[in-house]
Motif scaffolding. Structure first.
Motif, PDB file in Angstrom:
ATOM      1  N   GLU A   1       4.540  13.559  -6.309  1.00  0.00           N
ATOM      2  CA  GLU A   1       4.181  13.050  -7.638  1.00  0.00           C
ATOM      3  C   GLU A   1       4.674  11.605  -7.770  1.00  0.00           C
ATOM      4  O   GLU A   1       3.956  10.733  -8.262  1.00  0.00           O
ATOM      5  N   GLN A   2       5.899  11.358  -7.286  1.00  0.00           N
ATOM      6  CA  GLN A   2       6.474   9.997  -7.407  1.00  0.00           C
ATOM      7  C   GLN A   2       5.684   8.962  -6.614  1.00  0.00           C
ATOM      8  O   GLN A   2       5.552   7.814  -7.054  1.00  0.00           O
ATOM      9  N   ILE A   3       5.134   9.368  -5.488  1.00  0.00           N
ATOM     10  CA  ILE A   3       4.440   8.368  -4.645  1.00  0.00           C
ATOM     11  C   ILE A   3       3.242   7.769  -5.385  1.00  0.00           C
ATOM     12  O   ILE A   3       2.874   6.619  -5.186  1.00  0.00           O
TER      13      ILE A   3
ATOM     14  N   GLY B   1       6.762  16.105   1.369  1.00  0.00           N
ATOM     15  CA  GLY B   1       7.382  15.060   0.550  1.00  0.00           C
ATOM     16  C   GLY B   1       7.097  13.686   1.118  1.00  0.00           C
ATOM     17  O   GLY B   1       6.337  13.550   2.082  1.00  0.00           O
ATOM     18  N   GLY B   2       7.750  12.652   0.512  1.00  0.00           N
ATOM     19  CA  GLY B   2       7.400  11.289   0.913  1.00  0.00           C
ATOM     20  C   GLY B   2       8.598  10.405   1.189  1.00  0.00           C
ATOM     21  O   GLY B   2       9.751  10.778   0.946  1.00  0.00           O
TER      22      GLY B   2
ATOM     23  N   VAL C   1       0.842  -1.202   0.000  1.00  0.00           N
ATOM     24  CA  VAL C   1       0.000   0.000   0.000  1.00  0.00           C
ATOM     25  C   VAL C   1       0.879   1.255   0.000  1.00  0.00           C
ATOM     26  O   VAL C   1       1.865   1.323   0.746  1.00  0.00           O
ATOM     27  N   ALA C   2       0.516   2.249  -0.817  1.00  0.00           N
ATOM     28  CA  ALA C   2       1.178   3.568  -0.787  1.00  0.00           C
ATOM     29  C   ALA C   2       0.126   4.614  -0.451  1.00  0.00           C
ATOM     30  O   ALA C   2      -0.983   4.574  -0.987  1.00  0.00           O
ATOM     31  N   ILE C   3       0.469   5.530   0.452  1.00  0.00           N
ATOM     32  CA  ILE C   3      -0.527   6.496   0.945  1.00  0.00           C
ATOM     33  C   ILE C   3       0.004   7.923   0.800  1.00  0.00           C
ATOM     34  O   ILE C   3       1.037   8.281   1.385  1.00  0.00           O
ATOM     35  N   GLN C   4      -0.707   8.746   0.053  1.00  0.00           N
ATOM     36  CA  GLN C   4      -0.323  10.163  -0.078  1.00  0.00           C
ATOM     37  C   GLN C   4      -1.127  10.978   0.925  1.00  0.00           C
ATOM     38  O   GLN C   4      -2.355  11.000   0.855  1.00  0.00           O
TER      39      GLN C   4
END
Ligand code: NAD
Length: 414
Positions: A279-281, A243-244, A212-215
């Motif tokens: 943006e990359q996330i 940022g991430g 899972v990726a979460i912004q």
């Protein structure tokens, strides 16, 4: 590229459903415009003695099914198109989970991080002074949203009660427990998101340990990370406004949260193996992508490069209609905001019910009501999607619009 107008995106989403369900023209016309919009200046005495005037908004979109309901956003980029869109989405969100409320939303153009606590309190009270005669438990019920907190809700409630000369905790939700808040409200948006994610995982046959990726690592995003992690999901990336961070082996969301609390951001957290931009996330290799920050982040320009199998929209309006079409074509399932993040407003509704009874439920009781509501709503939307051979968002609009239309017709409003 200029950001698309989120309200226009909302109208496009509705139009798609309207066509498939052959929506009554009168109902459609009514749903294209809000019932009321308020714009006002809020004078605030600053700590240095000067007076600053902040721009405030409240939109009461539709109340056919019950009092208007929706959060208040404090953010430097708030504008009327955004607040109108958020109030529009609230109307459909309440209908899709079948709670007897309409749609509303508010906002103030401000960066709350630049205010002292005293200035923030005076702004919150000033906002409520402007609105006290136009909100209330049976009229319009605010709640928290981006950069507003239970403490801000408590100040607003206190101001309202002082003006009205009575107790009225049900005039606002997301309050601290000590002044009529509900158990479970703090994490209910994420908890609702988790219930629908678990249903989706069954449909998609996702395995334990899915990535899972979460912004966005605020109320919605951080709780989502923590609850999914406990359920065995691997949180590979998270981000906030600065940022991430990414770690293929998985991040410990509790450690990340602690680091953010001490350092103001997730960036540079020792859990991280690599830094990422916001943006990359979105393009990280993962099973589920969770936008949990602001609208218009998934656009026609980046939709083609999203690698997730599914998107669970905890943020409101993160995907533009052009991006939706691309994702649908690629076979990426999008669980739409009006369903995925409806756990928050559902427990807000429970909070109001408890306030009106002046009798309070345990956390277990709250969750025992929330889970079937989210699971049944997910399945109703899934069935509508299959029946109309459309994407899940359009399925959700069909379910919701059908309910709103019935109420409008019963009232003779359309
Ligand atoms: P929050 O203020 O608690 O957190 C917002 C998070 O987004 C923070 O981590 C912040 O750093 C991050 N952020 C801000 N600007 C960003 C940017 N440009 N890029 C990446 N991250 C950014 O807010 P929240 O309550 O968690 O709300 C997040 C989203 O969830 C919003 O779209 C909101 O409307 C939606 N939502 C919240 C609730 C709720 O109950 N809190 C309910 C339904 C929907």
């Amino acid at each position: 590229m200029a950001n698309p107008n989120p309200f226009k995106s909302g109208l496009q989403q509705l139009a798609k459903a309207a066509e498939l369900m052959d929506l009554n023209e009168g109902v459609h016309a009514r749903l294209k415009l809000p019932k009321f919009e308020m714009q006002f200046g809020i004078p605030v005495k600053m700590d240095d003695g000067s007076v600053k005037v902040f721009q405030g908004y409240r939109v009461q979109y539709d109340n056919s099914r019950g009092p208007n309901k929706g959060g208040i956003r404090f953010h430097p980029k708030v504008n009327i198109a955004e607040v109108r869109a958020l109030a529009f989405w609230m109307t459909f969100k309440c209908a899709v989970v079948g709670i007897p409320l309409g749609g509303g939303k508010g906002g103030v153009i401000v960066n709350p991080k630049e205010l002292s606590e005293g200035e923030l309190e005076r702004l919150a009270r000033g906002y409520m002074r402007k609105l006290a005669h136009n909100v209330g438990p049976h009229r319009d019920v605010p709640a928290p949203d981006v950069y507003t907190t239970p403490q801000i809700m408590a100040w607003m409630m206190d101001e309202y009660e002082t003006i009205k000369g009575m107790h009225a905790p049900g005039m606002i939700t997301g309050k601290p427990l000590s002044v009529g808040g509900s158990e479970g409200r703090g994490y209910s948006t994420a908890q609702g998101g988790v219930y629908v994610t678990l249903e989706l995982a069954k449909k998609m046959k996702l395995k334990k340990g899915a990535k899972v990726a979460i912004q966005g690592y605020g109320n919605a995003g951080a709780y989502m990370a923590k609850i999914l992690h406990k359920k065995g999901y691997k949180i590979v990336a998270v981000s906030d406004s600065k940022g991430g961070i990414y770690n293929e082996k998985g991040l410990d969301p509790v450690k990340v949260e602690k680091y953010k609390m001490q350092n103001g951001s997730v960036v540079n957290c020792p859990e991280s193996a690599k830094s990422l931009t916001n943006e990359q996330i979105l393009k990280v290799e993962c099973d589920i992508l969770v936008p949990a920050a602001l609208e218009n982040v998934i656009t026609k320009d980046n939709a083609g490069r999203i690698k997730a199998k599914a998107i669970v929209e905890l943020a409101n309006g993160p995907t533009t209609p052009e991006a939706d079409a691309k994702l649908h074509k690629k076979g990426i399932v999008v669980v739409p905001d009006i369903l995925a993040n409806a756990g928050g407003v559902t427990v807000s509704y429970y909070e109001q019910v408890q306030n009106s009874y002046n009798h309070y439920w345990t956390e277990k009781e709250v969750l025992a009501k929330l889970e079937p509501t989210m699971v049944d709503s997910f399945n109703a939307v899934w069935r509508a999607m299959e029946k109309h051979e459309c994407d899940m968002r359009t399925g959700a609009y069909i379910v919701a619009t059908d309910r709103i239309a019935e109420a409008m017709m019963a009232r003779g409003e359309a």
